[in-house]
Design a protein around this motif. Sequence first.
Motif, PDB file in Angstrom:
ATOM      1  N   GLU A 146       0.986  -1.050   0.074  1.00 54.50           N
ATOM      2  CA  GLU A 146      -0.603  -0.066   0.436  1.00 54.50           C
ATOM      3  C   GLU A 146       1.030   1.553   0.133  1.00 54.50           C
ATOM      4  N   LYS A 147       1.684   1.570   0.323  1.00 53.50           N
ATOM      5  CA  LYS A 147       2.836   2.253   1.182  1.00 53.50           C
ATOM      6  C   LYS A 147       3.426   3.195  -0.560  1.00 53.50           C
ATOM      7  N   GLU A 148       3.939   1.560  -1.026  1.00 52.98           N
ATOM      8  CA  GLU A 148       4.534   2.064  -2.107  1.00 52.98           C
ATOM      9  C   GLU A 148       3.393   2.327  -3.449  1.00 52.98           C
ATOM     10  N   GLY A 149       1.974   1.649  -2.993  1.00 59.27           N
ATOM     11  CA  GLY A 149       1.364   2.196  -4.446  1.00 59.27           C
ATOM     12  C   GLY A 149       1.574   1.031  -5.691  1.00 59.27           C
ATOM     13  N   LEU A 150       2.054  -0.146  -4.692  1.00 59.95           N
ATOM     14  CA  LEU A 150       1.508  -1.097  -5.447  1.00 59.95           C
ATOM     15  C   LEU A 150      -0.033  -2.409  -5.589  1.00 59.95           C
ATOM     16  N   LYS A 151      -0.342  -1.925  -6.860  1.00 60.37           N
ATOM     17  CA  LYS A 151      -1.951  -2.290  -6.921  1.00 60.37           C
ATOM     18  C   LYS A 151      -1.876  -4.339  -7.217  1.00 60.37           C
ATOM     19  N   LYS A 152      -1.033  -4.021  -8.404  1.00 60.63           N
ATOM     20  CA  LYS A 152      -0.979  -5.640  -9.031  1.00 60.63           C
ATOM     21  C   LYS A 152       0.183  -6.068  -8.640  1.00 60.63           C
ATOM     22  N   VAL A 153      -0.342  -7.482  -8.518  1.00 63.59           N
ATOM     23  CA  VAL A 153       0.918  -8.141  -8.503  1.00 63.59           C
ATOM     24  C   VAL A 153       0.776  -9.240  -8.734  1.00 63.59           C
ATOM     25  N   ALA A 154       1.740 -10.617  -8.967  1.00 60.86           N
ATOM     26  CA  ALA A 154       1.566 -12.211  -9.171  1.00 60.86           C
ATOM     27  C   ALA A 154       2.493 -12.260  -8.125  1.00 60.86           C
ATOM     28  N   TRP A 155       2.291 -13.501  -8.042  1.00 62.80           N
ATOM     29  CA  TRP A 155       2.153 -14.025  -6.683  1.00 62.80           C
ATOM     30  C   TRP A 155       2.347 -15.131  -6.783  1.00 62.80           C
ATOM     31  N   LEU A 156       3.727 -15.855  -6.078  1.00 62.40           N
ATOM     32  CA  LEU A 156       4.485 -17.139  -6.327  1.00 62.40           C
ATOM     33  C   LEU A 156       5.072 -18.143  -5.144  1.00 62.40           C
TER      34      LEU A 156
ATOM     35  N   PRO B 222       2.691  -7.644 -14.133  1.00 59.24           N
ATOM     36  CA  PRO B 222       2.515  -7.509 -12.707  1.00 59.24           C
ATOM     37  C   PRO B 222       2.846  -6.171 -12.301  1.00 59.24           C
ATOM     38  N   GLU B 223       3.154  -5.369 -10.912  1.00 58.32           N
ATOM     39  CA  GLU B 223       3.292  -4.561 -10.984  1.00 58.32           C
ATOM     40  C   GLU B 223       5.239  -4.751 -10.117  1.00 58.32           C
ATOM     41  N   ALA B 224       4.962  -6.133  -9.202  1.00 60.20           N
ATOM     42  CA  ALA B 224       5.608  -6.246  -8.361  1.00 60.20           C
ATOM     43  C   ALA B 224       5.821  -7.953  -9.118  1.00 60.20           C
ATOM     44  N   ILE B 225       7.070  -9.127  -8.294  1.00 56.97           N
ATOM     45  CA  ILE B 225       6.609  -9.678  -7.492  1.00 56.97           C
ATOM     46  C   ILE B 225       6.694 -10.279  -5.834  1.00 56.97           C
ATOM     47  N   ILE B 226       6.126 -11.015  -5.955  1.00 60.13           N
ATOM     48  CA  ILE B 226       6.107 -11.073  -4.587  1.00 60.13           C
ATOM     49  C   ILE B 226       5.972 -12.707  -4.625  1.00 60.13           C
TER      50      ILE B 226
ATOM     51  N   VAL C 287      10.484  -7.063  -6.603  1.00 63.69           N
ATOM     52  CA  VAL C 287      10.957  -9.046  -6.217  1.00 63.69           C
ATOM     53  C   VAL C 287      11.104  -8.220  -4.533  1.00 63.69           C
ATOM     54  N   ILE C 288       9.395  -8.953  -4.065  1.00 66.59           N
ATOM     55  CA  ILE C 288       9.289  -8.510  -2.759  1.00 66.59           C
ATOM     56  C   ILE C 288       9.062 -10.315  -2.117  1.00 66.59           C
ATOM     57  N   GLU C 289       9.801 -10.754  -0.563  1.00 72.22           N
ATOM     58  CA  GLU C 289       9.686 -12.123  -0.824  1.00 72.22           C
ATOM     59  C   GLU C 289       8.937 -12.417   0.497  1.00 72.22           C
ATOM     60  N   SER C 290       8.884 -13.543   1.550  1.00 70.78           N
ATOM     61  CA  SER C 290       8.817 -13.988   2.279  1.00 70.78           C
ATOM     62  C   SER C 290       9.707 -13.409   3.662  1.00 70.78           C
ATOM     63  N   HIS C 291       9.614 -13.979   5.087  1.00 68.57           N
ATOM     64  CA  HIS C 291      11.009 -13.644   6.173  1.00 68.57           C
ATOM     65  C   HIS C 291      11.617 -14.647   5.992  1.00 68.57           C
TER      66      HIS C 291
ATOM     67  N   ALA D 139      19.781 -11.288  -6.077  1.00 71.62           N
ATOM     68  CA  ALA D 139      19.250 -10.545  -4.638  1.00 71.62           C
ATOM     69  C   ALA D 139      19.595  -9.248  -4.313  1.00 71.62           C
ATOM     70  N   ASN D 140      20.220  -8.540  -5.265  1.00 68.39           N
ATOM     71  CA  ASN D 140      20.017  -6.987  -4.957  1.00 68.39           C
ATOM     72  C   ASN D 140      18.746  -6.541  -5.454  1.00 68.39           C
ATOM     73  N   GLY D 141      18.001  -5.393  -4.212  1.00 71.92           N
ATOM     74  CA  GLY D 141      16.981  -4.634  -4.680  1.00 71.92           C
ATOM     75  C   GLY D 141      15.818  -5.518  -4.165  1.00 71.92           C
ATOM     76  N   VAL D 142      16.642  -7.105  -3.747  1.00 70.85           N
ATOM     77  CA  VAL D 142      15.130  -7.674  -2.395  1.00 70.85           C
ATOM     78  C   VAL D 142      14.451  -6.976  -1.920  1.00 70.85           C
ATOM     79  N   VAL D 143      12.885  -7.021  -1.583  1.00 70.73           N
ATOM     80  CA  VAL D 143      12.951  -6.109  -0.051  1.00 70.73           C
ATOM     81  C   VAL D 143      11.772  -7.683   0.561  1.00 70.73           C
ATOM     82  N   PHE D 144      12.627  -7.499   2.087  1.00 79.93           N
ATOM     83  CA  PHE D 144      10.964  -8.904   2.782  1.00 79.93           C
ATOM     84  C   PHE D 144      10.961  -8.316   3.887  1.00 79.93           C
ATOM     85  N   PRO D 145      10.245  -8.687   4.540  1.00 78.77           N
ATOM     86  CA  PRO D 145       9.657  -8.289   6.143  1.00 78.77           C
ATOM     87  C   PRO D 145      11.080  -9.880   7.031  1.00 78.77           C
ATOM     88  N   ALA D 146      11.131  -9.151   8.418  1.00 79.26           N
ATOM     89  CA  ALA D 146      11.553  -9.576   8.232  1.00 79.26           C
ATOM     90  C   ALA D 146      11.853  -9.349  10.211  1.00 79.26           C
ATOM     91  N   GLY D 147      12.110 -10.118  10.785  1.00 79.63           N
ATOM     92  CA  GLY D 147      13.108  -9.270  12.556  1.00 79.63           C
ATOM     93  C   GLY D 147      14.211  -8.459  12.439  1.00 79.63           C
TER      94      GLY D 147
END
Length: 402
Positions: A179-189, A239-243, A267-271, A286-294
């Motif tokens: 939402e913050k990045e305005g990414l509304k259409k994504v690919a989910w893998l 897609p505007e981004a890939i998860i 490219v947004i990935e999992s923890h 891997a450069n530029g990949v974003v993901f939620p983590a501790g």
Amino acid sequence: MKGEKEMKKRMFALLTAMMMMILAACGGEDADSASGSGGDSGGEIKIGSVIDASGSASPLGKGEEETIKMIVDELNEKGGIGGKKIKLISIDSKSDQNQAVLATKKLIEQEKVTAIIGGTISGNSLAMIPLVEKAGIPYLSLAASKQVNNPDDKSPRKWTFKTAQGDDVVIPKLIEYLEKEGLKKVAWLNVANSYGTSGHEEFTKLADKHGIKAVIEEEFEATVNDAKSTLTRVKKAKPEAIIIWGTAQESAVVTKNIREIGMDVPVIESHGIGTKQFIELAGDAANGVVFPAGKLLVLDELDDKDPQKEKLVAFKEAYESKYKNTASTFGGHAYDAIHILAEAIEKGGADKEKIREAIEQTDGFVGISGTFKMSADDHNGLTSDSLVMVKIDENGEWKLGE
């Protein structure tokens, strides 16, 4: 003469048999004592661990196994728990569900442990749960799937807890970032296992409510070595981004393939990729990949007032000094599990039900994965506040991505 020799032989055989019976009886008394006291054999407390120290999940499990051993050593140097030393029985489940089940069975039936920590990946944890629930063994999983501790969204399993942030905690953080990045259409893998499907289920629940649409959804195997054919379909969906929802090894393959077919989208990935092995396997992709983590991964960027920082620093320094390797959030899950369990045993003694109740009443424990507040309705005890968005920079380093 011959008869005298024969008599001596018989007497020797009889004495040997009697000694064997006495030794067996002594051994039987020890086993009964361990069983009756929930793994407390008088001078020690038996704790079991089932960790993927080898196999495909070892990038996660190696740090977990080493951390548990390190903390057990530290606790024993301080006198153990309630004056009793901890005996750790650690079994490598080799990234295999059958091995995880056999290990759990051995810990419960043969070793008669007080409690079990482990289940590196969600599939292994889920496979172990029927055994621990039936036996009434306090169990702290290190896996993320919400199915591990709360399969029906109503009430958690009685004996099962977990210290990894669940996908019901992580997906809201991901949605917030989109939402913050305005990414509304994504690919989910997602990887085609319980970790991937559980993440997909949570994403599906929340995406529409926040105006986010998956223009294409695909699965890949944990053993994938080339996902280009799948990604060709993804590319056509624009897609505007890939998860990517998987763990280090398989996600690295998919990430490399995305760049190899010329897709230049976020490219947004999992923890599940929060380990240096992911960066090594994915290389420049891997450069530029974003993901939620501790927060451990971006420790140096945390405010000194952060309630976790002191503990994060201490864990990182202790682990890296001992093992000459980078401390990981997965080792952090193990750190939290062994400390929460030790506090519960301190309160509950050898009574497994009292230990279970003490774990369930964990409130305000500041750990590596976050500050835990468990309850009868929540056997994870973490919120999205325990997470930050992490970005891998051009040097292959973790940085705050928020």
